[in-house]
Design a protein around this motif. Structure first.
Motif, PDB file in Angstrom:
ATOM      1  N   ALA A  21      78.077  47.054  75.577  1.00 49.02           N
ATOM      2  CA  ALA A  21      79.297  47.549  76.323  1.00 49.02           C
ATOM      3  C   ALA A  21      80.458  47.616  76.437  1.00 49.02           C
ATOM      4  O   ALA A  21      81.597  48.342  76.213  1.00 49.02           O
ATOM      5  CB  ALA A  21      79.120  48.876  77.526  1.00 49.02           C
ATOM      6  N   SER A  22      80.755  46.323  76.327  1.00 43.41           N
ATOM      7  CA  SER A  22      82.191  45.192  76.466  1.00 43.41           C
ATOM      8  C   SER A  22      82.681  45.442  75.260  1.00 43.41           C
ATOM      9  O   SER A  22      83.621  45.358  75.288  1.00 43.41           O
ATOM     10  CB  SER A  22      81.802  43.936  76.877  1.00 43.41           C
ATOM     11  N   GLU A  23      82.244  45.859  74.222  1.00 46.79           N
ATOM     12  CA  GLU A  23      83.211  45.731  73.341  1.00 46.79           C
ATOM     13  C   GLU A  23      84.374  47.164  72.769  1.00 46.79           C
ATOM     14  O   GLU A  23      84.975  46.767  71.938  1.00 46.79           O
ATOM     15  CB  GLU A  23      81.797  46.272  72.206  1.00 46.79           C
ATOM     16  N   ASN A  24      84.134  47.840  74.014  1.00 45.61           N
ATOM     17  CA  ASN A  24      85.241  49.018  74.197  1.00 45.61           C
ATOM     18  C   ASN A  24      85.843  48.348  74.916  1.00 45.61           C
ATOM     19  O   ASN A  24      86.804  49.947  76.080  1.00 45.61           O
ATOM     20  CB  ASN A  24      83.856  49.844  74.398  1.00 45.61           C
ATOM     21  N   CYS A  25      86.142  47.174  75.594  1.00 45.97           N
ATOM     22  CA  CYS A  25      86.882  46.350  76.573  1.00 45.97           C
ATOM     23  C   CYS A  25      87.553  46.757  75.875  1.00 45.97           C
ATOM     24  O   CYS A  25      88.509  46.056  74.942  1.00 45.97           O
ATOM     25  CB  CYS A  25      86.294  45.585  77.604  1.00 45.97           C
ATOM     26  N   LYS A  26      89.364  47.174  76.965  1.00 47.22           N
ATOM     27  CA  LYS A  26      90.750  46.948  76.367  1.00 47.22           C
ATOM     28  C   LYS A  26      91.190  45.642  76.412  1.00 47.22           C
ATOM     29  O   LYS A  26      91.565  45.157  74.939  1.00 47.22           O
ATOM     30  CB  LYS A  26      91.885  47.756  77.062  1.00 47.22           C
ATOM     31  N   PHE A  27      90.371  44.817  76.927  1.00 49.09           N
ATOM     32  CA  PHE A  27      91.198  43.019  77.490  1.00 49.09           C
ATOM     33  C   PHE A  27      89.862  42.761  76.901  1.00 49.09           C
ATOM     34  O   PHE A  27      88.657  42.703  78.035  1.00 49.09           O
ATOM     35  CB  PHE A  27      92.338  43.408  78.576  1.00 49.09           C
ATOM     36  N   ARG A  28      89.902  41.700  75.992  1.00 54.61           N
ATOM     37  CA  ARG A  28      89.258  40.170  75.749  1.00 54.61           C
ATOM     38  C   ARG A  28      88.820  39.522  77.029  1.00 54.61           C
ATOM     39  O   ARG A  28      90.183  39.232  77.487  1.00 54.61           O
ATOM     40  CB  ARG A  28      89.553  39.390  74.933  1.00 54.61           C
ATOM     41  N   GLY A  29      87.933  38.963  77.669  1.00 47.63           N
ATOM     42  CA  GLY A  29      87.469  38.374  78.838  1.00 47.63           C
ATOM     43  C   GLY A  29      87.500  39.470  79.925  1.00 47.63           C
ATOM     44  O   GLY A  29      87.797  38.936  81.411  1.00 47.63           O
ATOM     45  N   CYS A  30      87.272  40.669  79.885  1.00 52.73           N
ATOM     46  CA  CYS A  30      87.692  41.689  80.524  1.00 52.73           C
ATOM     47  C   CYS A  30      86.325  41.494  81.572  1.00 52.73           C
ATOM     48  O   CYS A  30      85.124  40.568  81.065  1.00 52.73           O
ATOM     49  CB  CYS A  30      87.358  42.976  80.288  1.00 52.73           C
ATOM     50  N   LEU A  31      86.281  40.488  83.406  1.00 54.69           N
ATOM     51  CA  LEU A  31      84.601  41.157  83.663  1.00 54.69           C
ATOM     52  C   LEU A  31      84.101  42.092  84.641  1.00 54.69           C
ATOM     53  O   LEU A  31      83.362  42.026  85.542  1.00 54.69           O
ATOM     54  CB  LEU A  31      85.893  40.255  84.948  1.00 54.69           C
ATOM     55  N   HIS A  32      84.982  43.690  84.065  1.00 59.71           N
ATOM     56  CA  HIS A  32      84.502  44.979  84.287  1.00 59.71           C
ATOM     57  C   HIS A  32      84.981  45.022  86.220  1.00 59.71           C
ATOM     58  O   HIS A  32      84.222  45.095  86.769  1.00 59.71           O
ATOM     59  CB  HIS A  32      83.040  44.863  83.938  1.00 59.71           C
ATOM     60  N   LEU A  33      85.312  44.681  87.001  1.00 59.16           N
ATOM     61  CA  LEU A  33      85.739  44.253  87.998  1.00 59.16           C
ATOM     62  C   LEU A  33      87.127  45.878  87.683  1.00 59.16           C
ATOM     63  O   LEU A  33      86.666  46.770  88.829  1.00 59.16           O
ATOM     64  CB  LEU A  33      86.813  43.650  88.912  1.00 59.16           C
ATOM     65  N   SER A  34      88.420  45.657  88.345  1.00 58.12           N
ATOM     66  CA  SER A  34      89.494  46.502  88.370  1.00 58.12           C
ATOM     67  C   SER A  34      90.319  46.426  87.000  1.00 58.12           C
ATOM     68  O   SER A  34      91.127  47.821  86.822  1.00 58.12           O
ATOM     69  CB  SER A  34      89.787  46.529  89.445  1.00 58.12           C
ATOM     70  N   GLU A  35      89.834  46.063  85.935  1.00 53.31           N
ATOM     71  CA  GLU A  35      90.333  46.074  84.630  1.00 53.31           C
ATOM     72  C   GLU A  35      90.796  47.231  84.202  1.00 53.31           C
ATOM     73  O   GLU A  35      89.397  48.122  83.861  1.00 53.31           O
ATOM     74  CB  GLU A  35      90.411  45.264  83.293  1.00 53.31           C
ATOM     75  N   PRO A  36      91.826  47.766  83.152  1.00 51.49           N
ATOM     76  CA  PRO A  36      92.058  49.833  83.087  1.00 51.49           C
ATOM     77  C   PRO A  36      90.975  49.948  81.846  1.00 51.49           C
ATOM     78  O   PRO A  36      91.242  48.058  80.813  1.00 51.49           O
ATOM     79  CB  PRO A  36      93.265  49.317  83.028  1.00 51.49           C
TER      80      PRO A  36
END
Length: 293
Positions: free
Chosen positions: A243-258
């Protein structure tokens, strides 16, 4: 010099398998000086004084190692958890899975004591099993008493070095006895005073099963994420890694990042809520860990 594999460590002696024979060895003092401890599973170079005794001279490079249980060069971890007595714990299972994933060892989830469950408990275990399968794990439901699921374990064990690990009292030794009855490993039930398993396995030993080797290990109920960093944790949850492949920011910790791919997958029901909550608990634990100097 002959080479072999350590299959048992006990009271300062290391038992090395070489050409079908077991030689009792001691470690040279240089290991203590270099703060290296030979482990079960190590490929070693040794010098034999005679057919029964020798000294370990060199430890070959390890592909992985665990601290608790102390074992090296493991291909697979069979994580044994009971459905009941003690009750199945997703939190404890996820702690084990994170450690195993971090050490690049293939996990197999084995849920025992299925014969002791009532209807509601069996339904719950079946639902958990399906959720872990969807996350990418293999799950086998077993009973040492009725031999349910035992046949399913054999292909996983063949031609691999596997470690049986899990909370004490879940039936690891009983399961090994069911797989290979001639072992007659000592077993013990749950302590009624403490509500947890009594330790019956006191040392690590590799046991031959078919063309595979299996380690029965001392039970333990807690794991520390000593070497795990916050940015590593996502990759110890396979469904979050995807799922993290769809995160906008690299290094996203999946807390409150957009625009977080993991949070989106959670909201879509693709990641179980308890798995994400365990991730948050582990992340906080890692952040609160005292820095190492």
């Amino acid at each position: 010099m002959p080479e072999g594999k350590i299959i048992k460590a006990l009271s300062g002696f290391y038992y090395v398998l070489h050409n079908g024979e077991t030689i009792q060895c001691r470690g040279r003092g240089i290991f203590r000086k270099n703060k290296i401890t030979p482990l079960v599973g190590d490929e070693v170079v040794f010098q034999a004084e005679n057919d029964l005794e020798g000294y370990i001279l060199e430890i070959k490079e390890r592909k992985n190692e665990l601290v608790r249980p102390p074992i090296a060069n493991v291909d697979q971890a069979i994580l044994v958890f009971s459905a009941v007595e003690p009750d199945f714990s997703t939190l404890l299972l996820d702690r084990f899975l994170v450690l195993i994933e971090f050490n690049h060892i293939k996990p197999l989830i084995c849920i025992t004591k299925i014969d002791l469950t009532n209807h509601d408990q069996l339904v719950a275990i079946s639902e958990y099993s399906e959720q872990y399968r969807k996350a990418g794990y293999e799950v086998v439901l077993t009973s040492s008493e009725t031999a349910t699921g035992i046949e399913q374990l054999y292909p996983h064990i063949e031609n691999r070095i596997s470690v049986f690990a899990g909370q004490s009292g879940v039936g690891k030794s009983s399961l090994l006895n069911a797989i290979r009855p001639d072992l007659e490993l000592k077993t013990s039930g749950i302590s009624t005073h403490l509500g947890r398993g009594k330790h019956t396995t006191r040392h690590v030993e590799l046991i031959s099963i078919g063309n595979g080797l299996v380690a029965d290990t001392p039970g333990f109920s807690s794991l520390e994420f000593t070497n795990l960093e916050a940015e590593d944790l996502t990759f110890c949850f396979p469904e979050m890694t995807k799922a993290s492949e769809n995160c906008k920011f690299r290094g996203c910790l999946h807390l409150s990042e957009p625009k977080c791919g993991v949070k989106a997958a959670l909201e879509a029901g693709e990641i179980p809520k308890y798995r994400y909550e365990h991730y948050l608990d582990f992340l906080q634990e890692i952040k609160d860990r005292k820095p190492r100097y």
